[in-house]
Motif scaffolding. Structure first.
Motif, PDB file in Angstrom:
ATOM      1  N   ASP A  74       0.798  -1.229   0.000  1.00 20.73           N
ATOM      2  CA  ASP A  74       0.000   0.000   0.000  1.00 20.73           C
ATOM      3  C   ASP A  74       0.833   1.283   0.000  1.00 20.73           C
ATOM      4  O   ASP A  74       0.294   2.367   0.213  1.00 20.73           O
ATOM      5  N   SER A 119       1.757  10.912   1.872  1.00 19.25           N
ATOM      6  CA  SER A 119       1.721   9.846   2.856  1.00 19.25           C
ATOM      7  C   SER A 119       0.302   9.690   3.374  1.00 19.25           C
ATOM      8  O   SER A 119      -0.420  10.667   3.523  1.00 19.25           O
ATOM      9  N   THR A 120      -0.054   8.475   3.665  1.00 21.94           N
ATOM     10  CA  THR A 120      -1.362   8.244   4.258  1.00 21.94           C
ATOM     11  C   THR A 120      -1.214   8.311   5.774  1.00 21.94           C
ATOM     12  O   THR A 120      -0.110   8.180   6.316  1.00 21.94           O
ATOM     13  N   LEU A 121      -2.315   8.501   6.463  1.00 20.12           N
ATOM     14  CA  LEU A 121      -2.280   8.577   7.914  1.00 20.12           C
ATOM     15  C   LEU A 121      -1.712   7.299   8.512  1.00 20.12           C
ATOM     16  O   LEU A 121      -0.922   7.342   9.455  1.00 20.12           O
ATOM     17  N   SER A 122      -2.068   6.152   7.955  1.00 19.66           N
ATOM     18  CA  SER A 122      -1.572   4.886   8.502  1.00 19.66           C
ATOM     19  C   SER A 122      -0.053   4.762   8.340  1.00 19.66           C
ATOM     20  O   SER A 122       0.619   4.228   9.219  1.00 19.66           O
ATOM     21  N   VAL A 123       0.499   5.273   7.243  1.00 20.95           N
ATOM     22  CA  VAL A 123       1.949   5.244   7.037  1.00 20.95           C
ATOM     23  C   VAL A 123       2.633   6.151   8.050  1.00 20.95           C
ATOM     24  O   VAL A 123       3.652   5.789   8.647  1.00 20.95           O
ATOM     25  N   LEU A 155       1.423   7.179  11.029  1.00 23.02           N
ATOM     26  CA  LEU A 155       1.266   6.649  12.384  1.00 23.02           C
ATOM     27  C   LEU A 155       2.120   5.411  12.628  1.00 23.02           C
ATOM     28  O   LEU A 155       2.510   5.141  13.762  1.00 23.02           O
ATOM     29  N   ALA A 156       2.423   4.664  11.575  1.00 26.10           N
ATOM     30  CA  ALA A 156       3.270   3.479  11.729  1.00 26.10           C
ATOM     31  C   ALA A 156       4.678   3.866  12.166  1.00 26.10           C
ATOM     32  O   ALA A 156       5.395   3.056  12.758  1.00 26.10           O
TER      33      ALA A 156
END
Length: 92
Positions: free
Chosen positions: A29, A50-54, A56-57
């Motif tokens: 992803d 960047s996505t939020l999940s990236v 936050l990871a």
């Protein structure tokens, strides 16, 4: 390394071997930019989005920031004090 182009729905796809993905720093992803270059295709990470999940990871207990005290509220961010109308009605 040799592979082949295969049909995936209405598109064509190339499976990337794990060793190649790992060495390039890609992950599932992850946003990538694909460009047509003379004689081939160039795939590279798209670091601008960047996505939020990236994001936050990447947060760990070691790099998380604590709260910051910016002082007392000033101007419009100061919330008004609301009177309790129920209490006022009972007092009358």
């Amino acid at each position: 390394m040799t592979t082949k182009i295969q049909k995936w729905g209405n598109s064509l796809a190339v499976r990337l071997p794990k060793s190649l993905v790992d060495s390039a720093g890609f992950f599932q992803d992850a946003p990538v930019k694909i460009e047509s270059v003379s004689g081939g295709i160039f795939i590279r990470p798209n670091k601008k989005q960047s996505t939020l999940s990236v994001i936050l990871a990447k947060v760990t207990p070691e790099n998380i920031q604590g709260e910051v005290n910016w002082g007392s509220p000033l101007g419009r961010e100061k919330l008004p004090v609301w009177k309790n109308t129920t209490t006022q009605r009972k007092a009358k």
